[in-house]
Design a protein around this motif. Structure first.
Motif, PDB file in Angstrom:
ATOM      1  N   TYR A 296      37.434 -10.840  -1.376  1.00  0.00           N
ATOM      2  CA  TYR A 296      37.621 -12.266  -1.146  1.00  0.00           C
ATOM      3  C   TYR A 296      36.725 -12.793  -0.033  1.00  0.00           C
ATOM      4  O   TYR A 296      36.403 -13.985   0.010  1.00  0.00           O
TER       5      TYR A 296
ATOM      6  N   TRP B 245      33.734 -14.620  -1.222  1.00  0.00           N
ATOM      7  CA  TRP B 245      33.918 -15.867  -1.954  1.00  0.00           C
ATOM      8  C   TRP B 245      33.702 -17.052  -1.030  1.00  0.00           C
ATOM      9  O   TRP B 245      33.913 -16.972   0.190  1.00  0.00           O
TER      10      TRP B 245
ATOM     11  N   LYS C 128      36.024 -21.682  -3.798  1.00  0.00           N
ATOM     12  CA  LYS C 128      36.487 -20.719  -4.796  1.00  0.00           C
ATOM     13  C   LYS C 128      37.823 -20.108  -4.390  1.00  0.00           C
ATOM     14  O   LYS C 128      38.709 -19.888  -5.228  1.00  0.00           O
TER      15      LYS C 128
ATOM     16  N   GLU D 107      41.362 -20.445  -6.538  1.00  0.00           N
ATOM     17  CA  GLU D 107      42.184 -19.302  -6.941  1.00  0.00           C
ATOM     18  C   GLU D 107      43.623 -19.457  -6.447  1.00  0.00           C
ATOM     19  O   GLU D 107      44.592 -19.161  -7.171  1.00  0.00           O
TER      20      GLU D 107
ATOM     21  N   LYS E 183      47.409 -19.977  -8.535  1.00  0.00           N
ATOM     22  CA  LYS E 183      48.616 -19.203  -8.255  1.00  0.00           C
ATOM     23  C   LYS E 183      49.756 -20.081  -7.756  1.00  0.00           C
ATOM     24  O   LYS E 183      50.873 -19.604  -7.547  1.00  0.00           O
TER      25      LYS E 183
ATOM     26  N   LEU F 110      45.683 -14.851  -0.352  1.00  0.00           N
ATOM     27  CA  LEU F 110      45.364 -14.255  -1.650  1.00  0.00           C
ATOM     28  C   LEU F 110      45.713 -12.770  -1.689  1.00  0.00           C
ATOM     29  O   LEU F 110      46.218 -12.262  -2.692  1.00  0.00           O
TER      30      LEU F 110
END
Length: 224
Positions: free
Chosen positions: A6, A9, A13, A17, A21, A36
């Motif tokens: 991650y 990223w 982004k 994500e 979720k 995350l």
């Protein structure tokens, strides 16, 4: 590692994500990465999937039942409150037709305390313990429902049905079934069984006089 992945990223982004979720997307990049990682570690915080086995109806025995006696305490000694709660929670998780009666156990306790269990008979076979009888309706005095319950040798309920609207199917979790199971649990612990007495068990009263004469005896008059 997930954190290392991650970290490569971009912030947009990471937020995208998290949005998928259903998580919060505010905070610094480090906060987004930690969030995350936590979601991945906890499987997106989804509850575990409960697999309910297919309910298979059984052939209920029709003969050989007996009234509960003191020796049956050994049979019911394995009927624990944990097993009763587990059966109801297990069935409520999968049987949509009874999801509206989540308080069945509480209502069953009220029926038991009100002595609404009118009859209960026991049949012990190789493949299980069978209970059969009648429970009166909570509000209507002239209404009652027949029930059938099967326990395995460990005392766990495995099948049940009742004539009430919520008791259809081979795995009923209605308040009438709950009352009987709670009665069996109490009987196993105290030896007390909360079942209404039948009309032949009480003292006969229907032929006794309702009024009594307390006056002086009257002499019989001669007719000839």
């Amino acid at each position: 590692m997930a954190a290392a992945k991650y970290s490569l990223w971009t912030v947009p982004k990471l937020k995208a994500e998290l949005s998928i979720k259903g998580a919060v997307i505010t905070g610094r990049k480090a906060d987004l990465i930690d969030r995350l990682v936590a979601y991945d570690r906890n499987h997106n915080f989804k509850p575990p999937i409960i697999e309910i086995p297919e309910a298979i109806d059984i052939e209920w025995p029709k003969h050989g039942y007996k009234q509960p006696i003191a020796d049956h305490r050994l049979v019911f000694s394995k009927v624990t409150r944990e097993q009763i709660d587990g059966y109801f929670l297990f069935r409520l998780a999968g049987d949509k037709q009874v999801n509206g009666d989540i308080k069945a156990l509480e209502k069953g306790r009220d029926l038991l305390q009100a002595k609404k269990i009118l009859a209960c008979s026991v049949l012990i076979l190789v493949d299980g313990i069978f209970l059969s009888g009648i429970v009166g309706a909570a509000m209507k005095k002239q209404v009652s429902y027949n029930y059938h319950i099967k326990l395995d040798k460990s005392g766990s309920p495995v099948n049940s049905k009742c004539e009430c609207p919520a008791g259809k199917g081979p795995n009923a979790t209605c308040k009438h079934v709950a009352a009987v199971l709670l009665m069996a649990n109490i009987f196993s612990n105290t030896g007390e069984i909360s079942i209404q007495k039948s009309c032949t068990e009480g003292l006969q009263t229907f032929q006794q006089p309702k009024t009594y004469y307390n006056g002086v005896p009257v002499k019989i008059e001669k007719t000839c």
